[in-house]
Design a protein around this motif. Structure first.
Motif, short mmCIF file in Angstrom:
data_model
loop_
_atom_site.label_atom_id
_atom_site.label_comp_id
_atom_site.label_asym_id
_atom_site.label_seq_id
_atom_site.Cartn_x
_atom_site.Cartn_y
_atom_site.Cartn_z
N ALA A 51 36.25 -13.04 -12.81
CA ALA A 51 36.98 -12.55 -11.64
C ALA A 51 36.04 -12.05 -10.57
O ALA A 51 36.37 -12.09 -9.38
N SER A 107 55.52 -12.68 -10.58
CA SER A 107 55.42 -12.38 -9.15
C SER A 107 56.52 -13.09 -8.37
O SER A 107 57.03 -12.55 -7.37
N GLU A 116 51.08 -14.25 -6.86
CA GLU A 116 50.84 -13.28 -5.79
C GLU A 116 50.85 -11.89 -6.44
O GLU A 116 51.90 -11.32 -6.70
N TYR A 117 49.67 -11.38 -6.67
CA TYR A 117 49.53 -10.19 -7.51
C TYR A 117 49.98 -8.91 -6.80
O TYR A 117 50.34 -7.94 -7.46
N GLU A 118 49.94 -8.87 -5.47
CA GLU A 118 50.25 -7.64 -4.76
C GLU A 118 51.69 -7.18 -4.97
O GLU A 118 51.98 -6.00 -4.83
N TYR A 120 53.21 -6.82 -7.63
CA TYR A 120 53.37 -6.00 -8.84
C TYR A 120 53.30 -4.51 -8.51
O TYR A 120 53.82 -3.70 -9.26
N HIS A 124 44.87 -2.02 -7.93
CA HIS A 124 43.98 -3.18 -8.16
C HIS A 124 44.73 -4.32 -8.84
O HIS A 124 44.24 -4.93 -9.80
N ALA A 125 45.91 -4.61 -8.35
CA ALA A 125 46.74 -5.66 -8.96
C ALA A 125 46.06 -7.02 -8.92
O ALA A 125 46.14 -7.78 -9.90
N THR A 126 45.36 -7.33 -7.85
CA THR A 126 44.70 -8.63 -7.74
C THR A 126 43.59 -8.77 -8.78
O THR A 126 43.48 -9.80 -9.46
N LYS A 127 42.80 -7.71 -8.92
CA LYS A 127 41.70 -7.76 -9.89
C LYS A 127 42.23 -7.93 -11.31
O LYS A 127 41.77 -8.79 -12.05
N GLY A 129 45.17 -8.95 -12.23
CA GLY A 129 45.91 -10.20 -12.35
C GLY A 129 44.98 -11.38 -12.57
O GLY A 129 45.24 -12.24 -13.43
N ILE A 130 43.90 -11.44 -11.81
CA ILE A 130 42.94 -12.54 -11.98
C ILE A 130 42.29 -12.47 -13.36
O ILE A 130 42.12 -13.49 -14.03
#
Length: 164
Positions: A51, A107, A116-118, A120, A124-127, A129-130
């Protein structure tokens, strides 16, 4: 006459069937016992590190799948197949696909796009999530590598049917 021609074969039928080719080596067995936990940890590290930089689910999954290959080479393929069981590869692939779909479709269910992680709404949803997606991909790849190893090791019978 070469050495290979002078060496008697005790049971030609067993060699033709792939039996009796395994040679137990204490050096290889000890080496595999020592390095297996480190290789497995490296595979997980590469999965999670993907990530932020190079690496990722595919590379980490191949490294984790290599652990089963090392065990098969050191302790014998049939012994490893009996120990691992036929369901592990299928379970890894199924769990990885399920995790990927849950993250992606979760999502969508929350009103966002696929992966689309945001939406949630966690820190740090993107981090995270990835990293979860990389882990899911790693599970799929390690299951496929393990399954392919056992299928290829089983070989094909003379009539064309597989022996797996």
């Amino acid at each position: 006459m070469s050495d290979a021609e002078e060496t008697p074969v005790e049971d030609e039928g067993a060699v033709e069937n792939g039996e009796g080719l395994y040679v137990e080596s204490p050096i290889i067995m000890t080496t595999v016992r020592v390095i297996t936990p480190f290789v497995f940890t490296l595979g997980l590290f590469v999965m999670f590190h993907g990530a932020d930089s190079s690496g990722g689910g595919f590379q980490g999954g191949v490294i984790v799948g290599t652990v089963v290959l090392m065990l098969g080479i050191a302790f014998g393929i049939e012994t490893t197949r009996d120990w691992v069981g036929p369901r592990l590869a299928v379970a890894l692939v199924g769990l990885g696909v399920l995790a990927f779909l849950v993250i992606g479709l979760g999502s969508v269910a929350l009103g966002g796009d696929f992966l689309e992680y945001e939406v949630y709404g966690i820190y740090h949803a993107t981090k995270y999530g990835i990293e979860l997606v990389e882990l899911a991909i790693g599970l799929v790849v390690s299951g496929i590598v393990t399954g392919l190893f056992f299928v290829i090791a089983a070989g094909v019978a003379d009539d064309g049917s597989d022996l797996a």
